[in-house]
Scaffold this active site. Structure first.
Site, PDB file in Angstrom:
ATOM      1  N   ASP A  21       2.744   1.689  -8.006  1.00 41.37           N
ATOM      2  CA  ASP A  21       1.940   0.548  -8.464  1.00 41.37           C
ATOM      3  C   ASP A  21       1.744  -0.481  -7.356  1.00 41.37           C
ATOM      4  OD1 ASP A  21       0.466  -0.878 -10.266  1.00 41.37           O
ATOM      5  OD2 ASP A  21       2.174  -1.675 -11.387  1.00 41.37           O
ATOM      6  N   ARG A  25      -3.395  -5.024  -5.731  1.00 46.05           N
ATOM      7  CA  ARG A  25      -2.928  -6.307  -5.178  1.00 46.05           C
ATOM      8  C   ARG A  25      -2.806  -6.251  -3.665  1.00 46.05           C
ATOM      9  NH1 ARG A  25       1.967  -6.476  -9.001  1.00 46.05           N
ATOM     10  NH2 ARG A  25       1.056  -4.447  -9.550  1.00 46.05           N
ATOM     11  N   TRP A  26      -2.389  -5.097  -3.165  1.00 43.00           N
ATOM     12  CA  TRP A  26      -2.273  -4.920  -1.706  1.00 43.00           C
ATOM     13  C   TRP A  26      -3.645  -5.124  -1.044  1.00 43.00           C
ATOM     14  CZ3 TRP A  26      -4.122  -1.592   2.114  1.00 43.00           C
ATOM     15  CH2 TRP A  26      -3.358  -1.484   3.282  1.00 43.00           C
ATOM     16  N   HIS A  38      -6.123   1.972  -2.806  1.00 40.01           N
ATOM     17  CA  HIS A  38      -5.824   3.346  -3.238  1.00 40.01           C
ATOM     18  C   HIS A  38      -5.829   4.309  -2.047  1.00 40.01           C
ATOM     19  CE1 HIS A  38      -5.924   1.950  -7.256  1.00 40.01           C
ATOM     20  NE2 HIS A  38      -7.233   1.794  -7.343  1.00 40.01           N
ATOM     21  N   SER A  66      -2.981   7.081 -15.233  1.00 39.04           N
ATOM     22  CA  SER A  66      -2.528   7.130 -16.626  1.00 39.04           C
ATOM     23  C   SER A  66      -3.718   7.310 -17.573  1.00 39.04           C
ATOM     24  CB  SER A  66      -1.788   5.837 -16.979  1.00 39.04           C
ATOM     25  OG  SER A  66      -2.698   4.763 -17.089  1.00 39.04           O
ATOM     26  N   LEU A 132      10.336  21.724  -2.407  1.00 38.55           N
ATOM     27  CA  LEU A 132      10.074  20.619  -3.337  1.00 38.55           C
ATOM     28  C   LEU A 132       8.980  20.972  -4.354  1.00 38.55           C
ATOM     29  CD1 LEU A 132      10.376  17.487  -4.015  1.00 38.55           C
ATOM     30  CD2 LEU A 132       8.453  17.160  -2.454  1.00 38.55           C
ATOM     31  N   ARG A 189       9.866   2.077  -9.694  1.00 37.62           N
ATOM     32  CA  ARG A 189       8.554   1.463  -9.850  1.00 37.62           C
ATOM     33  C   ARG A 189       8.371   0.418  -8.762  1.00 37.62           C
ATOM     34  NH1 ARG A 189       4.907  -0.019 -14.993  1.00 37.62           N
ATOM     35  NH2 ARG A 189       3.099  -0.719 -13.813  1.00 37.62           N
ATOM     36  N   SER A 197       5.085   1.523 -18.713  1.00 34.48           N
ATOM     37  CA  SER A 197       3.658   1.861 -18.788  1.00 34.48           C
ATOM     38  C   SER A 197       3.379   3.291 -19.252  1.00 34.48           C
ATOM     39  CB  SER A 197       2.962   1.596 -17.445  1.00 34.48           C
ATOM     40  OG  SER A 197       3.111   0.252 -17.069  1.00 34.48           O
TER      41      SER A 197
HETATM   42  C1  IPE Z   1       0.801   2.518 -14.184  1.00 32.78           C
HETATM   43  O1  IPE Z   1       0.218   1.504 -13.447  1.00 32.78           O
HETATM   44  C2  IPE Z   1       0.061   3.794 -13.983  1.00 32.78           C
HETATM   45  C3  IPE Z   1       0.106   4.323 -12.623  1.00 32.78           C
HETATM   46  C4  IPE Z   1       0.827   3.894 -11.622  1.00 32.78           C
HETATM   47  C5  IPE Z   1      -0.709   5.473 -12.413  1.00 32.78           C
HETATM   48  P1  IPE Z   1      -0.767   0.440 -14.105  1.00 32.78           P
HETATM   49  O2  IPE Z   1      -1.063  -0.561 -13.042  1.00 32.78           O
HETATM   50  O3  IPE Z   1      -1.903   1.112 -14.734  1.00 32.78           O
HETATM   51  O4  IPE Z   1       0.156  -0.195 -15.221  1.00 32.78           O
HETATM   52  P2  IPE Z   1       0.008  -1.512 -16.100  1.00 32.78           P
HETATM   53  O5  IPE Z   1      -1.281  -1.414 -16.814  1.00 32.78           O
HETATM   54  O6  IPE Z   1       0.036  -2.665 -15.160  1.00 32.78           O
HETATM   55  O7  IPE Z   1       1.198  -1.496 -17.001  1.00 32.78           O
HETATM   56  C1  IPE Z   2      -1.542   1.745  -8.862  1.00 35.04           C
HETATM   57  O1  IPE Z   2      -2.057   0.585  -8.332  1.00 35.04           O
HETATM   58  C2  IPE Z   2      -2.528   2.896  -8.819  1.00 35.04           C
HETATM   59  C3  IPE Z   2      -3.120   3.246 -10.110  1.00 35.04           C
HETATM   60  C4  IPE Z   2      -2.771   2.776 -11.266  1.00 35.04           C
HETATM   61  C5  IPE Z   2      -4.193   4.224 -10.096  1.00 35.04           C
HETATM   62  P1  IPE Z   2      -2.929  -0.421  -9.205  1.00 35.04           P
HETATM   63  O2  IPE Z   2      -4.356  -0.020  -9.040  1.00 35.04           O
HETATM   64  O3  IPE Z   2      -2.424  -0.505 -10.579  1.00 35.04           O
HETATM   65  O4  IPE Z   2      -2.677  -1.777  -8.424  1.00 35.04           O
HETATM   66  P2  IPE Z   2      -2.437  -3.228  -9.053  1.00 35.04           P
HETATM   67  O5  IPE Z   2      -1.329  -3.082 -10.063  1.00 35.04           O
HETATM   68  O6  IPE Z   2      -3.720  -3.649  -9.668  1.00 35.04           O
HETATM   69  O7  IPE Z   2      -2.026  -4.054  -7.878  1.00 35.04           O
HETATM   70 MG    MG Z   3      -1.030  -1.672 -11.471  1.00 36.08          MG
END
Ligand code: IPE
Ligand code: IPE
Ligand code: MG
Length: 251
Positions: A21, A25-26, A38, A66, A132, A189, A197
């Site tokens: 996750d 934000r990064w 991404h 997800s 792995l 996480r 999540s």
């Molecule tokens: C959880 O991250 C799903 C993945 C890392 C693929 P999200 O960024 O979607 O989770 P929530 O919505 O903040 O809980």
């Molecule tokens: C996790 O990073 C990747 C996916 C859920 C696909 P996010 O896209 O959720 O990044 P934030 O949480 O918005 O920073």
């Molecule tokens: Mg996220």
């Protein structure tokens, strides 16, 4: 500094699961588009997969997309799917070189055809590898998985191949997408969010949870080592007392 040498190789978790996750934000920190995050997240995947393989970890599950992520803006969903297809295509030779077997859990039918095809090929081409097991959770959510299991169990009861009284925890886990995969001992996480999540709700029952503020695109092997070292310092009691655990260890 905690590093590779600080890890007790005799006490490695068999299965590590990661909620990757913080990509968005990064990117926002760098005034970039979320997809830029991404894209850089893929670098972290490469490094962590390599790190896990080098250590001799048997299973690494990565939560990449997800069920709920389908509700993101269409441009982000499309970008993620394109990234997925391109990455898989590119990485198959490296997976084979490193003896890594690719597996997928999730509602794969929802993926676009080209993603489904690339995945199918990559799974086939790496199926003989014995190192792995890299499990990608794609279009995955635990509630989807559990409901799916219940539907299949009901079907088997209806057609007479299963008796309700024969349902055990063991049997139930065979109806999950993680059939044949041991439960994760460690769940990591990133990005400072303290929630699950909809990830492996059943399988995480006794996992050790590790949360770090590091955003996924900054996560490297070194961070994985730190998480494993932290895990190795914990006492896993499974409901018993500390004294019982110590007695068992001294036997
Ligand atoms: C959880 O991250 C799903 C993945 C890392 C693929 P999200 O960024 O979607 O989770 P929530 O919505 O903040 O809980
Ligand atoms: C996790 O990073 C990747 C996916 C859920 C696909 P996010 O896209 O959720 O990044 P934030 O949480 O918005 O920073
Ligand atoms: Mg996220």
């Amino acid at each position: 500094m905690v590093g590779y040498d600080s890890i007790d190789k005799a006490k490695l978790p068999k299965h590590i699961a990661i909620i990757m996750d913080g990509n968005g934000r990064w990117a926002e920190e760098k005034q970039q588009d979320r997809l830029f995050g991404h894209l850089h997240g893929v670098e972290s995947v490469r490094d962590v997969v390599e790190g896990a393989a080098e250590l001799g970890i048997q299973y690494l599950t990565l939560y990449a997309f997800s069920t709920e992520n389908w509700d993101r803006p269409q441009t982000e969903v499309d970008g993620l799917m394109e990234l997925l297809v391109n990455t898989i295509k590119k990485e198959v030779p490296t997976l084979n070189k490193n003896n890594i077997r690719l597996m997928v859990i999730g509602d794969i039918e929802k993926l676009p055809d080209n993603a489904k095809n690339e995945l199918g090929e990559a799974i086939n081409e790496t199926s003989k590898n014995t190192g792995l097991n890299l499990v990608m959770a794609l279009s995955y959510s635990s509630r989807w998985e559990i409901i799916n299991a219940i539907k299949n169990i009901s079907r088997d009861i209806q057609n007479g191949s299963l008796l309700a009284e024969d349902i055990t925890q063991q049997l139930f886990s065979e109806y999950l997408t993680t059939k044949d995969i041991p439960d994760p001992e460690l769940m990591i996480r990133t990005s400072g969010e303290y929630r699950i999540s909809n990830f492996l709700l059943y399988q995480l029952a006794y996992s050790e949870l590790y949360f770090t503020n590091t955003l996924w695109p900054d996560f490297r092997k070194q961070h994985l080592y730190e998480a494993i070292c932290d895990f190795q310092k914990r006492e896993r009691r499974f409901g018993k007392t500390s004294q019982q655990i110590n007695n068992e260890l001294n036997q």
